[in-house]
Design an enzyme around this catalytic site. Structure first.
Site, short mmCIF file in Angstrom:
data_model
loop_
_atom_site.label_atom_id
_atom_site.label_comp_id
_atom_site.label_asym_id
_atom_site.label_seq_id
_atom_site.Cartn_x
_atom_site.Cartn_y
_atom_site.Cartn_z
N CYS A 47 -1.60 -30.66 2.01
CA CYS A 47 -0.83 -31.02 3.20
C CYS A 47 0.68 -31.16 2.94
CB CYS A 47 -1.40 -32.25 3.89
SG CYS A 47 -1.32 -33.74 2.92
N LEU A 48 1.10 -30.94 1.72
CA LEU A 48 2.52 -30.92 1.35
C LEU A 48 3.20 -32.28 1.52
CD1 LEU A 48 3.56 -27.47 2.87
CD2 LEU A 48 2.70 -27.94 0.59
#
Length: 155
Positions: free
Chosen positions: A124-125
């Protein structure tokens, strides 16, 4: 769902911290017909209450749940390999301890060798190189940028 055309019967392998993102996977996977394989280091397992709910949901919806400390065992036959940050906000003082505990949990092409032939990667960074190596992160198997774009529509 967008990539595979549906979720029913897919196997997701979570390799990393038992954090809030994992808890979201755990509370929804079985209801969507997704098998879940979770690898966390000892001491970083997901919340026991959430684990019990997930076990009940897996029984009710006929999905499989695996909890292990072995990333390769979790990756076995997985369609999706997922990880997230190992050091969340407020955990910065634990960085040295966490990096030591998570040695061997980096997702690499070696990790993916036992995954399903159609495996993909999600994160999800923002991503740190110790969580996933460049070869996987920038590979055609990585859906992280499509994942990020999809999240924009929920904001």
């Amino acid at each position: 769902q967008e990539h595979f055309g549906g979720l029913q019967g897919l196997t997701v392998a979570w390799i990393g911290d038992g954090n809030n993102v994992l808890r979201s996977f755990m509370t929804s996977a079985a209801k969507l017909g997704v098998h879940l394989r979770i690898a966390t280091p000892r001491g970083f397992e997901p919340d026991l209450r959430i684990t019990k709910i997930t076990e009940q949901n897996s029984k009710e919806y006929g999905t499989k749940l695996l909890l292990t400390t072995d990333p390769l065992e979790a990756a076995d036959s997985a369609n999706v390999l997922v990880t997230d940050t190992w050091i969340s906000m407020g955990q910065e003082e634990e960085k040295k301890e966490r990096l030591k505990a998570f040695q061997g949990y980096q997702i690499t092409m070696q990790t993916a060798k036992s995954a399903a032939s159609n495996w993909t990667f999600l994160h999800c960074l923002p991503r740190k190189p110790e969580e996933v190596d460049d070869e996987v992160f920038y590979s055609p198997r990585s859906l992280v940028f499509q994942e990020a774009e999809n999240r924009k529509w929920t904001i």
